[in-house]
Design a protein around this motif. Structure first.
Motif, mmCIF file in Angstrom:
data_model
loop_
_atom_site.group_PDB
_atom_site.id
_atom_site.type_symbol
_atom_site.label_atom_id
_atom_site.label_comp_id
_atom_site.label_asym_id
_atom_site.label_seq_id
_atom_site.Cartn_x
_atom_site.Cartn_y
_atom_site.Cartn_z
ATOM 1 N N MET A 173 41.578 -30.872 -27.897
ATOM 2 C CA MET A 173 42.344 -30.208 -28.948
ATOM 3 C C MET A 173 42.410 -28.699 -28.742
ATOM 4 O O MET A 173 41.379 -28.026 -28.697
ATOM 5 C CB MET A 173 41.693 -30.496 -30.305
ATOM 6 N N ALA A 174 43.627 -28.201 -28.618
ATOM 7 C CA ALA A 174 43.832 -26.752 -28.536
ATOM 8 C C ALA A 174 43.400 -26.114 -29.854
ATOM 9 O O ALA A 174 43.652 -26.654 -30.934
ATOM 10 C CB ALA A 174 45.292 -26.439 -28.251
ATOM 11 N N VAL A 175 42.741 -24.977 -29.772
ATOM 12 C CA VAL A 175 42.331 -24.268 -30.983
ATOM 13 C C VAL A 175 43.590 -23.675 -31.601
ATOM 14 O O VAL A 175 44.267 -22.856 -30.971
ATOM 15 C CB VAL A 175 41.293 -23.169 -30.667
ATOM 16 N N PRO A 176 43.922 -24.085 -32.822
ATOM 17 C CA PRO A 176 45.191 -23.657 -33.419
ATOM 18 C C PRO A 176 45.139 -22.248 -34.009
ATOM 19 O O PRO A 176 44.068 -21.730 -34.305
ATOM 20 C CB PRO A 176 45.412 -24.688 -34.523
ATOM 21 N N GLY A 177 46.291 -21.683 -34.159
ATOM 22 C CA GLY A 177 46.429 -20.415 -34.863
ATOM 23 C C GLY A 177 46.999 -20.679 -36.243
ATOM 24 O O GLY A 177 46.731 -21.711 -36.854
ATOM 25 N N GLN A 178 47.824 -19.755 -36.711
ATOM 26 C CA GLN A 178 48.462 -19.893 -38.026
ATOM 27 C C GLN A 178 49.365 -21.123 -38.029
ATOM 28 O O GLN A 178 49.939 -21.454 -37.015
ATOM 29 C CB GLN A 178 49.305 -18.650 -38.323
ATOM 30 N N PRO A 179 49.505 -21.848 -39.084
ATOM 31 C CA PRO A 179 48.906 -21.672 -40.405
ATOM 32 C C PRO A 179 47.566 -22.384 -40.569
ATOM 33 O O PRO A 179 46.944 -22.290 -41.608
ATOM 34 C CB PRO A 179 49.941 -22.283 -41.338
ATOM 35 N N VAL A 180 47.105 -23.097 -39.520
ATOM 36 C CA VAL A 180 45.866 -23.860 -39.640
ATOM 37 C C VAL A 180 44.657 -22.935 -39.704
ATOM 38 O O VAL A 180 43.784 -23.099 -40.547
ATOM 39 C CB VAL A 180 45.728 -24.859 -38.462
ATOM 40 N N MET A 181 44.602 -21.949 -38.802
ATOM 41 C CA MET A 181 43.492 -20.990 -38.766
ATOM 42 C C MET A 181 44.059 -19.585 -38.700
ATOM 43 O O MET A 181 45.014 -19.343 -37.971
ATOM 44 C CB MET A 181 42.632 -21.188 -37.502
ATOM 45 N N ASP A 182 43.416 -18.682 -39.452
ATOM 46 C CA ASP A 182 43.807 -17.281 -39.280
ATOM 47 C C ASP A 182 43.262 -16.805 -37.932
ATOM 48 O O ASP A 182 42.415 -17.456 -37.318
ATOM 49 C CB ASP A 182 43.301 -16.416 -40.445
ATOM 50 N N GLU A 183 43.752 -15.698 -37.441
ATOM 51 C CA GLU A 183 43.399 -15.229 -36.099
ATOM 52 C C GLU A 183 41.906 -14.934 -35.950
ATOM 53 O O GLU A 183 41.315 -15.187 -34.905
ATOM 54 C CB GLU A 183 44.234 -14.005 -35.711
ATOM 55 N N GLN A 184 41.280 -14.405 -37.000
ATOM 56 C CA GLN A 184 39.846 -14.118 -36.933
ATOM 57 C C GLN A 184 39.049 -15.410 -36.754
ATOM 58 O O GLN A 184 38.139 -15.474 -35.920
ATOM 59 C CB GLN A 184 39.381 -13.367 -38.177
ATOM 60 N N THR A 185 39.390 -16.447 -37.518
ATOM 61 C CA THR A 185 38.701 -17.734 -37.402
ATOM 62 C C THR A 185 38.949 -18.342 -36.034
ATOM 63 O O THR A 185 38.021 -18.840 -35.380
ATOM 64 C CB THR A 185 39.160 -18.692 -38.512
ATOM 65 N N ARG A 186 40.190 -18.281 -35.552
ATOM 66 C CA ARG A 186 40.529 -18.812 -34.230
ATOM 67 C C ARG A 186 39.697 -18.118 -33.151
ATOM 68 O O ARG A 186 39.134 -18.772 -32.278
ATOM 69 C CB ARG A 186 42.018 -18.634 -33.950
ATOM 70 N N ASP A 187 39.614 -16.806 -33.218
ATOM 71 C CA ASP A 187 38.828 -16.053 -32.241
ATOM 72 C C ASP A 187 37.351 -16.450 -32.294
ATOM 73 O O ASP A 187 36.689 -16.555 -31.257
ATOM 74 C CB ASP A 187 38.974 -14.550 -32.461
ATOM 75 N N GLN A 188 36.831 -16.677 -33.501
ATOM 76 C CA GLN A 188 35.434 -17.084 -33.651
ATOM 77 C C GLN A 188 35.201 -18.466 -33.032
ATOM 78 O O GLN A 188 34.195 -18.680 -32.347
ATOM 79 C CB GLN A 188 35.026 -17.085 -35.120
ATOM 80 N N VAL A 189 36.124 -19.393 -33.270
ATOM 81 C CA VAL A 189 35.994 -20.736 -32.702
ATOM 82 C C VAL A 189 36.042 -20.661 -31.182
ATOM 83 O O VAL A 189 35.218 -21.271 -30.484
ATOM 84 C CB VAL A 189 37.086 -21.689 -33.249
ATOM 85 N N LEU A 190 36.992 -19.907 -30.630
ATOM 86 C CA LEU A 190 37.091 -19.757 -29.180
ATOM 87 C C LEU A 190 35.805 -19.182 -28.585
ATOM 88 O O LEU A 190 35.338 -19.621 -27.531
ATOM 89 C CB LEU A 190 38.280 -18.876 -28.810
ATOM 90 N N GLU A 191 35.210 -18.210 -29.284
ATOM 91 C CA GLU A 191 33.976 -17.595 -28.804
ATOM 92 C C GLU A 191 32.813 -18.586 -28.817
ATOM 93 O O GLU A 191 32.062 -18.690 -27.839
ATOM 94 C CB GLU A 191 33.628 -16.362 -29.646
ATOM 95 N N VAL A 192 32.669 -19.330 -29.908
ATOM 96 C CA VAL A 192 31.568 -20.292 -30.027
ATOM 97 C C VAL A 192 31.728 -21.407 -28.988
ATOM 98 O O VAL A 192 30.761 -21.808 -28.338
ATOM 99 C CB VAL A 192 31.495 -20.858 -31.463
ATOM 100 N N VAL A 193 32.946 -21.899 -28.799
ATOM 101 C CA VAL A 193 33.195 -22.924 -27.790
ATOM 102 C C VAL A 193 32.836 -22.380 -26.412
ATOM 103 O O VAL A 193 32.154 -23.033 -25.619
ATOM 104 C CB VAL A 193 34.667 -23.401 -27.821
#
Length: 143
Positions: free
Chosen positions: A60-80
């Protein structure tokens, strides 16, 4: 009860890179690769082991808007990327053989096969950073 696990999701940074890794290096098969135009070209991409047609990993690609705001997306990408989002546990009947085959294909293992109380085990990460354990379990281990 007849409930079963069918699909497990793992976040990936790049679905094409994940697809190549899981099929060409790990040896899984594509079980679904569908783009849904009605959902903004959402791509449903799953792979699974040849011997388990009813179980798959959703890459699953980490989604952006509208599912996740950019800050949350960046956090998920970092943790992964650090390998802390999840762990996939795989079993095999030849951990040393699979380790040698996958190493020859360019998989970078973070741990070589070692004997453990439950069997022989090693670890590697996918291109997104997800942690994967590969184990050859002792026959009497119920885990």
């Amino acid at each position: 009860m007849s409930m079963k696990i069918s699909t497990i999701q793992v976040w990936v940074h790049d679905q094409d890179a994940a697809l190549e890794f899981w099929t060409k290096k790990v040896g899984f098969q594509v079980t679904a690769d569908v783009t849904v135009a009605e959902l903004g070209n959402f791509r449903w991409l799953t792979v699974g082991p040849a011997g388990q047609p009813d179980v798959s990993l959703s890459l699953m690609a980490v989604p952006g808007q509208p599912v996740m705001d950019e800050q949350t997306r960046d956090q998920v990408l970092e943790v992964v990327g650090k390998g802390f989002a999840n762990t996939v546990f795989l079993t095999t009947d030849d951990v040393d053989g699979d380790y040698a085959r996958m190493t020859a294909l360019g998989v970078e293992f973070v741990e070589k096969p070692e004997d453990r109380p439950y069997g022989r085990d090693c670890g590697f990460r996918d291109p997104s950073g997800n942690h994967i354990r590969l184990s050859q379990l002792n026959p009497d281990f119920a885990g």
